[in-house]
Write a protein that holds these residues in place. Structure first.
Motif, PDB file in Angstrom:
ATOM      1  N   VAL A 142       0.818  -1.164   0.089  1.00  0.00           N
ATOM      2  CA  VAL A 142      -0.119  -0.120  -0.063  1.00  0.00           C
ATOM      3  C   VAL A 142       0.689   1.262   0.118  1.00  0.00           C
ATOM      4  O   VAL A 142       0.338   2.491  -0.246  1.00  0.00           O
ATOM      5  N   GLY A 143       2.218   1.200   0.500  1.00  0.00           N
ATOM      6  CA  GLY A 143       3.010   2.418   0.532  1.00  0.00           C
ATOM      7  C   GLY A 143       4.160   2.285   1.205  1.00  0.00           C
ATOM      8  O   GLY A 143       4.593   1.182   1.812  1.00  0.00           O
ATOM      9  N   PHE A 144       4.805   3.503   1.273  1.00  0.00           N
ATOM     10  CA  PHE A 144       6.035   3.371   2.317  1.00  0.00           C
ATOM     11  C   PHE A 144       5.880   4.373   3.527  1.00  0.00           C
ATOM     12  O   PHE A 144       4.892   5.362   3.405  1.00  0.00           O
ATOM     13  N   ILE A 145       6.412   4.020   4.493  1.00  0.00           N
ATOM     14  CA  ILE A 145       6.591   4.749   5.776  1.00  0.00           C
ATOM     15  C   ILE A 145       7.852   5.346   5.853  1.00  0.00           C
ATOM     16  O   ILE A 145       8.903   4.616   6.110  1.00  0.00           O
ATOM     17  N   HIS A 146       7.917   6.625   6.368  1.00  0.00           N
ATOM     18  CA  HIS A 146       9.482   7.190   6.772  1.00  0.00           C
ATOM     19  C   HIS A 146       9.099   7.609   7.957  1.00  0.00           C
ATOM     20  O   HIS A 146       8.488   8.352   8.458  1.00  0.00           O
ATOM     21  N   THR A 147      10.013   6.654   8.859  1.00  0.00           N
ATOM     22  CA  THR A 147       9.867   6.812  10.366  1.00  0.00           C
ATOM     23  C   THR A 147      10.578   7.601  11.052  1.00  0.00           C
ATOM     24  O   THR A 147      11.553   8.340  10.498  1.00  0.00           O
ATOM     25  N   PRO A 148      10.181   8.026  12.375  1.00  0.00           N
ATOM     26  CA  PRO A 148      11.143   9.138  13.031  1.00  0.00           C
ATOM     27  C   PRO A 148      12.362   8.622  13.245  1.00  0.00           C
ATOM     28  O   PRO A 148      13.166   9.379  13.340  1.00  0.00           O
ATOM     29  N   ALA A 149      12.921   7.264  13.184  1.00  0.00           N
ATOM     30  CA  ALA A 149      14.260   6.983  13.366  1.00  0.00           C
ATOM     31  C   ALA A 149      14.936   7.139  11.757  1.00  0.00           C
ATOM     32  O   ALA A 149      15.869   6.477  11.839  1.00  0.00           O
ATOM     33  N   GLY A 150      14.265   7.644  10.745  1.00  0.00           N
ATOM     34  CA  GLY A 150      14.835   7.642   9.315  1.00  0.00           C
ATOM     35  C   GLY A 150      14.802   6.639   8.616  1.00  0.00           C
ATOM     36  O   GLY A 150      15.519   6.451   7.462  1.00  0.00           O
ATOM     37  N   GLU A 151      14.151   5.677   8.991  1.00  0.00           N
ATOM     38  CA  GLU A 151      14.011   4.418   8.146  1.00  0.00           C
ATOM     39  C   GLU A 151      12.973   4.513   7.250  1.00  0.00           C
ATOM     40  O   GLU A 151      12.154   5.118   7.343  1.00  0.00           O
ATOM     41  N   THR A 152      13.153   3.726   6.057  1.00  0.00           N
ATOM     42  CA  THR A 152      12.242   3.514   4.930  1.00  0.00           C
ATOM     43  C   THR A 152      11.649   2.155   5.112  1.00  0.00           C
ATOM     44  O   THR A 152      12.310   1.069   5.009  1.00  0.00           O
ATOM     45  N   VAL A 153      10.383   2.146   5.427  1.00  0.00           N
ATOM     46  CA  VAL A 153       9.516   0.816   5.529  1.00  0.00           C
ATOM     47  C   VAL A 153       8.491   0.576   4.793  1.00  0.00           C
ATOM     48  O   VAL A 153       7.499   1.570   4.351  1.00  0.00           O
ATOM     49  N   LEU A 154       8.423  -0.466   3.857  1.00  0.00           N
ATOM     50  CA  LEU A 154       7.400  -0.857   3.162  1.00  0.00           C
ATOM     51  C   LEU A 154       6.179  -1.562   3.884  1.00  0.00           C
ATOM     52  O   LEU A 154       6.539  -2.288   4.779  1.00  0.00           O
ATOM     53  N   ASP A 155       4.913  -0.788   3.521  1.00  0.00           N
ATOM     54  CA  ASP A 155       3.968  -1.374   4.298  1.00  0.00           C
ATOM     55  C   ASP A 155       2.900  -2.186   3.289  1.00  0.00           C
ATOM     56  O   ASP A 155       2.403  -1.684   2.298  1.00  0.00           O
ATOM     57  N   LEU A 156       2.806  -3.427   3.687  1.00  0.00           N
ATOM     58  CA  LEU A 156       1.792  -4.365   2.763  1.00  0.00           C
ATOM     59  C   LEU A 156       0.478  -3.924   2.960  1.00  0.00           C
ATOM     60  O   LEU A 156      -0.541  -4.393   2.168  1.00  0.00           O
ATOM     61  N   GLY A 157       0.030  -3.482   4.048  1.00  0.00           N
ATOM     62  CA  GLY A 157      -1.434  -3.184   4.483  1.00  0.00           C
ATOM     63  C   GLY A 157      -2.154  -4.471   5.081  1.00  0.00           C
ATOM     64  O   GLY A 157      -3.204  -4.445   5.418  1.00  0.00           O
ATOM     65  N   GLN A 158      -1.346  -5.452   5.208  1.00  0.00           N
ATOM     66  CA  GLN A 158      -1.782  -6.761   5.679  1.00  0.00           C
ATOM     67  C   GLN A 158      -0.717  -7.951   5.995  1.00  0.00           C
ATOM     68  O   GLN A 158       0.220  -7.801   5.388  1.00  0.00           O
ATOM     69  N   ASN A 159      -0.824  -8.408   7.233  1.00  0.00           N
ATOM     70  CA  ASN A 159       0.181  -9.509   7.620  1.00  0.00           C
ATOM     71  C   ASN A 159       0.048 -10.757   6.929  1.00  0.00           C
ATOM     72  O   ASN A 159      -1.224 -11.269   6.813  1.00  0.00           O
ATOM     73  N   ILE A 160       1.004 -11.310   6.499  1.00  0.00           N
ATOM     74  CA  ILE A 160       1.088 -12.268   5.438  1.00  0.00           C
ATOM     75  C   ILE A 160       2.251 -13.219   6.124  1.00  0.00           C
ATOM     76  O   ILE A 160       3.236 -12.891   6.841  1.00  0.00           O
ATOM     77  N   VAL A 161       2.179 -14.387   5.405  1.00  0.00           N
ATOM     78  CA  VAL A 161       3.538 -15.335   5.329  1.00  0.00           C
ATOM     79  C   VAL A 161       3.820 -15.536   3.916  1.00  0.00           C
ATOM     80  O   VAL A 161       2.974 -15.659   2.958  1.00  0.00           O
TER      81      VAL A 161
END
Length: 584
Positions: free
Chosen positions: A314-333
C-alpha cells in the motif's frame, strides 16, 4: 443435476501421493431431487474409460462423502474414474473424468543417496546431471527427495510451482518422495536435470533445540536421491538415477535458514546452470553418501506449498528513526518479490516485522530470528526473491535501495494449496474484518504444518493449537488432506514414544532434549490432538477413512494415559501440564 467437487483422497487429481487406498468423494447438485438414491462408480486405466478395472453395482448407493475403491493399486499407475448419480426425482448425471496417479508405493526409490564432496557442508550447492534421450518421449516422471530443501529444474525451467520441498516431517521417522510430471520439459537429445539445495527444517537451525547451547541439527550434510523415468514412443524405457556422475558447484545462496532468511550473491550466479549449454567441466563430482541418518522413504502426503496470492503493497512509511519501511497493508506469510536496479556490489537488505513501535520498525518480538533477505547486486536488473525461507510480516525495512518505487515490490502469500470453502458476511464491516483476520491467521499458519506462529524463532506444530482450531479451520478450507499428513507425523513419532504424544509435531527435538520432562510430551489437551482431530475431521467431512487410519494412534494415546498418569480413582494426576491458554 450436476456433479461437482470430485476428489480423490480429498485432493484434485493427486499425483504420486501416498494411498493405502483411493477414496472418491463428490457433490451432486439438483433443482429437482433432494437426495441421492443410487450411484455407480467406474474406474479405468485410460481417459476414454474403455479399459475398466472396476464398475460398482448400479443398484448400490455409495456414500458421496467417501467411497474406498476396492481395487489393488499398482505403483506408478494413472487411474481414471467417473460417477453417475440418480436423484429421488429420477434425474441423473455423470461426472467428468477424474484422475489420480500413484507414486512408488512399495517400490524402492532407485539411485544412490548422494552428497557434496566438500569439507564445508554449509555451502549451498548447484547440482546437475547431463543425459541424452534417444527417441520421442511419451511420458516422463521424476521421483525425488532432497534434504534439507531442494528446488529442481529441467533444461533451465522449474519442475513445478512448489516451494520448500520436501516439506516438514518427522525426519528421523519418515521422509517424502515427491513425484513430478516432466513430460513437457524434456526433449530428444541432450537434457540437464538441475537441483539447488538449502538447509530448511532438517539441516538448518530449527525447533526447540535451536537455543544457544543446543544447535545440533538432524543432518549436517545435503542428501539427494532421484529417479527420472522416461517412457519412449517406441516402447522402450530409460531411467536416470543419482550416482557419482552427477556434478556440483557452489550456488549464489551464501546463507539460508527458516528463521534467519537468506543471503544471495548475484555475482555468483551461473547463467543457464541447469541447461545443456552450460559447461560444467570445472564442477566437482557428487559422492555416494554412506550411513544416511534418515527415516523411511514414503510417497508424499504434504500438499504443495505454493504462492496462493500476490498483491501490491500500500505504500512507504518514513519513520522518526529515518527508516524507509514498506507497508503491505496486511500481515502475511511468504516474502516480497522485488526488482533490483542497483550498481554492482550494492547490498540490498530487507528486514521483516509485524508491527511498528512508536512509529518505527520493530521486530524484537521475533527473538533470535533475523528474518532478513540480503541481495548483493551484480549491476544487472533482476527480479529477486528467496528460495529456502519464509517470513511472517506486514512491514519491511529497506536498506541499500537508492530510489525505492512501489511498483518494484510484490507481496507473495505462500501456504499449502488449500481450497477455501467457508465465507461469512454481515452488514457490519468490523465483524467482516474480524472474520477475515481469523482466515488470514489460518493462511499464515498453514504452511505444511498447522503452526502456532509464522514469524519468530518457533513456527512449530503445537498439538494443542492444532486440535482446538481444527473444526474452525475445516469450515474455512478443505483441510482433510492437510491434517492427514499432520496426523501421520503424529502417529509415526507416537510409535517410538510408546503411545505418548509430543507437545509439537513434528517434534523437531534432538536426542539430548528428549530427556527433558517439559519437551518430552504427554500433556492433557496437547496430546489429546491424537483423538480429537480425527473425530473432528470425521464430523466435518463424513469420511470415516481418517478414523480407520488413526485408530491405533487414538487408542495408543488413551492407553498411555491410563498406564502412565491416572491414579487409582481414574483421575489424571501425573506428568507435566501447561499453565497456558489451553490449560487443564
Amino acid at each position: 443435476m450436476r456433479i461437482t467437487n470430485c476428489r480423490t483422497n480429498h485432493m484434485d487429481t493427486p499425483l504420486g501421493f501416498a494411498m493405502d487406498r483411493a477414496v472418491c468423494t463428490w457433490v451432486a447438485e439438483s433443482e429437482q431431487s433432494h437426495k441421492q438414491t443410487r450411484a455407480q462408480l467406474r474406474v479405468a486405466l485410460d481417459e476414454q474409460m474403455q479399459n475398466t478395472v472396476y464398475v460398482s453395482d448400479p443398484r448400490g448407493n455409495p456414500d458421496s462423502t467417501g467411497v474406498s475403491l476396492p481395487i489393488p493399486l499398482q505403483p506408478r499407475t494413472r487411474y481414471y474414474w467417473t460417477v453417475q448419480v440418480w436423484g429421488d426425482s429420477g434425474d441423473t448425471a455423470v461426472s467428468g473424468v477424474n484422475a489420480f496417479e500413484t507414486g512408488k508405493r512399495e517400490e524402492p526409490l532407485l539411485g544412490d543417496w548422494i552428497t557434496t564432496p566438500w569439507e564445508d557442508k554449509k555451502i549451498s550447492p548447484y547440482i546437475r546431471k547431463r543425459f541424452f534421450v534417444d527417441g520421442q518421449i511419451r511420458k516422463a516422471r521424476l521421483y525425488m527427495i532432497g534434504l534439507g530443501l531442494y528446488l529442481p529444474q529441467l533444461n533451465g525451467q522449474r519442475v513445478s510451482e512448489e516451494y520448500l520441498m520436501p516439506g516438514c516431517t518427522a525426519v528421523d521417522r519418515w521422509n517424502q518422495i515427491h513425484t513430478y510430471d516432466v513430460t513437457e520439459q524434456l526433449c530428444s537429445g541432450e537434457n540437464v536435470l538441475g537441483v539447488m539445495m538449502g538447509d530448511g527444517w532438517a539441516k538448518g537451525r530449527f525447533g526447540a533445540s535451536h537455543h544457544k547451547t543446543h544447535t545440533k541439527t538432524y543432518i549436517n550434510a545435503y542428501y539427494l536421491k532421484a529417479e527420472l523415468r522416461l517412457e519412449l514412443e517406441d516402447g522402450t524405457e530409460q531411467v536416470i538415477v543419482t550416482d557419482n556422475s552427477w556434478k556440483c558447484t557452489a550456488s549464489p545462496v551464501l546463507e539460508n535458514s527458516i528463521y534467519d532468511g537468506e543471503v544471495f550473491d548475484a555475482n555468483k550466479v551461473i547463467p543457464g546452470w541447469s541447461t545443456a549449454e552450460c559447461c560444467d567441466d570445472g564442477w566437482d563430482a557428487m559422492k555416494k553418501a554412506e550411513d544416511v541418518p534418515l527415516g523411511e522413504l514414503e510417497d508424499r502426503l504434504s500438499l504443495p506449498i505454493v504462492c496462493k496470492q500476490t498483491f501490491q503493497p500500500v505504500g512507504f512509511i518514513h519513520t522518526p528513526a529515518g527508516e524507509t519501511v514498506l507497508d503491505l497493508g496486511q500481515n502475511i506469510v511468504g516474502w516480497v518479490r522485488l526488482r533490483i536496479h542497483e550498481p554492482a556490489g550494492t547490498t540490498v537488505r530487507l528486514q521483516h516485522g509485524e508491527i511498528l513501535q512508536n512509529g518505527c520498525f520493530y521486530n524484537d518480538n521475533l527473538r533470535a530470528a533475523k528474518a532478513a533477505y540480503v541481495y548483493i547486486s551484480d549491476g544487472k536488473e533482476a527480479v529477486a526473491e528467496p528460495h529456502f525461507t519464509f517470513y511472517g510480516f506486514r512491514y519491511v525495512k529497506l536498506e541499500g535501495i537508492t530510489d525505492p518505487k512501489l511498483e518494484d515490490f510484490t507481496a507473495c502469500v505462500v501456504y499449502s494449496d488449500l481450497p477455501e470453502t467457508g465465507w461469512f458476511t454481515t452488514s457490519d464491516e468490523r465483524i467482516n474484518r474480524l472474520f477475515e483476520n481469523a482466515k488470514w491467521s489460518q493462511k499464515d499458519n498453514f504452511l505444511d504444518v498447522p503452526t502456532d506462529c509464522p514469524q519468530r524463532d518457533e513456527r512449530m506444530g503445537w498439538t494443542g493449537d492444532a486440535q482446538v482450531f481444527c473444526k474452525t479451520g475445516s469450515y474455512n478450507m478443505e483441510t482433510y488432506a492437510f491434517y492427514t499428513k499432520y496426523l501421520h507425523d503424529l502417529w509415526r513419532e507416537q510409535e517410538k514414544n510408546h503411545g505418548m504424544v509430543g507437545h509439537v509435531i513434528p517434534t523437531m527435538l534432538r536426542q539430548s532434549f528428549r530427556e527433558s520432562a517439559f519437551w518430552h510430551g504427554g500433556a492433557s489437551v496437547w496430546g489429546d490432538a491424537a483423538t480429537i482431530m480425527p473425530w473432528t475431521l470425521y464430523e466435518q467431512y463424513g469420511d470415516k477413512t481418517i478414523l480407520e487410519r488413526q485408530y491405533e494412534s487414538m487408542k495408543a494415546w488413551v492407553d498411555w494415559i491410563l498406564r502412565s498418569v491416572v491414579n487409582e480413582n481414574g483421575i489424571w494426576d501425573g506428568g507435566f501440564q501447561f499453565g497456558d491458554w489451553l490449560a487443564l
